[in-house]
Write an enzyme that holds these catalytic residues in place. Sequence first.
Site, mmCIF file in Angstrom:
data_model
loop_
_atom_site.group_PDB
_atom_site.id
_atom_site.type_symbol
_atom_site.label_atom_id
_atom_site.label_comp_id
_atom_site.label_asym_id
_atom_site.label_seq_id
_atom_site.Cartn_x
_atom_site.Cartn_y
_atom_site.Cartn_z
ATOM 1 N N ARG A 73 47.069 41.004 37.668
ATOM 2 C CA ARG A 73 46.831 42.388 38.058
ATOM 3 C C ARG A 73 47.121 43.298 36.883
ATOM 4 N NH1 ARG A 73 44.264 41.024 41.659
ATOM 5 N NH2 ARG A 73 44.469 41.425 43.893
ATOM 6 N N GLU A 102 42.411 50.215 36.456
ATOM 7 C CA GLU A 102 41.000 49.807 36.424
ATOM 8 C C GLU A 102 40.223 50.496 37.554
ATOM 9 O OE1 GLU A 102 41.894 45.556 36.941
ATOM 10 O OE2 GLU A 102 40.802 45.633 38.829
ATOM 11 N N HIS A 122 37.353 42.223 35.894
ATOM 12 C CA HIS A 122 37.979 41.674 37.110
ATOM 13 C C HIS A 122 37.008 40.736 37.854
ATOM 14 C CE1 HIS A 122 41.304 42.566 40.284
ATOM 15 N NE2 HIS A 122 40.878 41.329 40.368
HETATM 16 C C1 8YV Z 1 39.106 40.000 44.079
HETATM 17 C C2 8YV Z 1 41.393 39.216 43.211
HETATM 18 O O1 8YV Z 1 37.822 39.919 43.598
HETATM 19 O O2 8YV Z 1 41.705 37.759 45.037
HETATM 20 C C3 8YV Z 1 42.210 38.558 44.270
HETATM 21 O O3 8YV Z 1 43.428 38.843 44.335
HETATM 22 O O4 8YV Z 1 41.912 39.837 42.354
HETATM 23 C C4 8YV Z 1 39.905 39.083 43.193
HETATM 24 O O5 8YV Z 1 39.579 37.770 43.528
HETATM 25 C C5 8YV Z 1 39.493 41.448 44.129
HETATM 26 O O6 8YV Z 1 40.822 41.662 44.435
HETATM 27 C C6 8YV Z 1 38.609 42.199 45.144
HETATM 28 O O7 8YV Z 1 39.103 42.178 46.434
#
Ligand code: 8YV
Length: 333
Positions: A249, A278, A296
């Site tokens: 993150r 972001e 991401h």
């Molecule tokens: C997602 C992610 O695409 O699963 C997670 O925690 O970071 C990604 O796979 C994103 O969070 C959108 O919901």
Amino acid sequence: MQLKTSSGRINKPAVLVARAIFPEVLQTLQQHFEVTSNQADVLWNPEQLAFAAKGVAGILTTGSERIDAALLAACPDLKICANMAVGYNNFDVAAMTTARVVATNTPDVLTETTADFGFALILAAARRMTEGEHFLRAGLWNRWRYDMLAGAEVHGTTLGILGMGRIGQAIAKRGAHGFGMRVIYHNRSRLDAVTEGVCAASFVSKQDLLQQADHLILVLPYSTESHHAIGVAELAQMKPTATLVNIARGGIVDDVALAAALKAGALAAAGLDVFEGEPRVHPDLLTLPNVVLTPHIASATLRTRRAMAQLAAANLIGFLLHGKALTPLNALQ
Ligand code: 8YV
């Protein structure tokens, strides 16, 4: 939880799908629920989200929607929020538990895909792949030279992993068994001996991890404790030849400190899939050649994204129709 009207008609529970989603997953939800969907994929602010969620029993969220006390107070009919992500720092789980709203995420279905991408970023950053592509596209490749775009070795080096959940373990296996790496990790709690053996990974202190890793990858959840877990002091402990990769993150790395370290040559390269604030990316990072930047997309294969959406939908169906969510984050059922 289906309600019969006075005419005997079954009323389906109301559900909001907060972002655009695979049409077939939307169709599945429409078979069971009165669905309001945001297929236009408008980015709602918190007030617009609360307005759209008024009266619904469930929301299919993504990482973009914050579910906090204010949203919960505005939506007293809400029973479940199903996040289409394994990370859930967009949820205030304590507030959801107090409001008796079930929180779910999408573990397991994205583990291997995300680990693949993490490894791709290690390779791309260490072996200067995007830098090489920019060089080529700019027409600068006119001859061979012994040290042209020479990067860092990956196989046989030391891989450091900060955060050793499912994705961290999948990365450890790739490093140890695929690339012959010595794998070290640091985590809030040490893995049991069997799991350490399967991952061929050794537990070390955070300081040893920083000092010994040739390639350090971050796979820990974001929280107030992990905010800027990699900042000026931590970067100063890393080898100047090392690579840092963040697929966890934004906010876990202090992006300003990282950009300064990369610029000063205190760190060789970085690979970043996530950023503080972001989709805004710190302008200092954008100007540096020795950082690979991706928007991401670590879980972004069609198969995995579909599996994530299906699991989020299954959580809504499981809880609202049968009283049992598949992958709950709080113990309310
Ligand atoms: C997602 C992610 O695409 O699963 C997670 O925690 O970071 C990604 O796979 C994103 O969070 C959108 O919901």
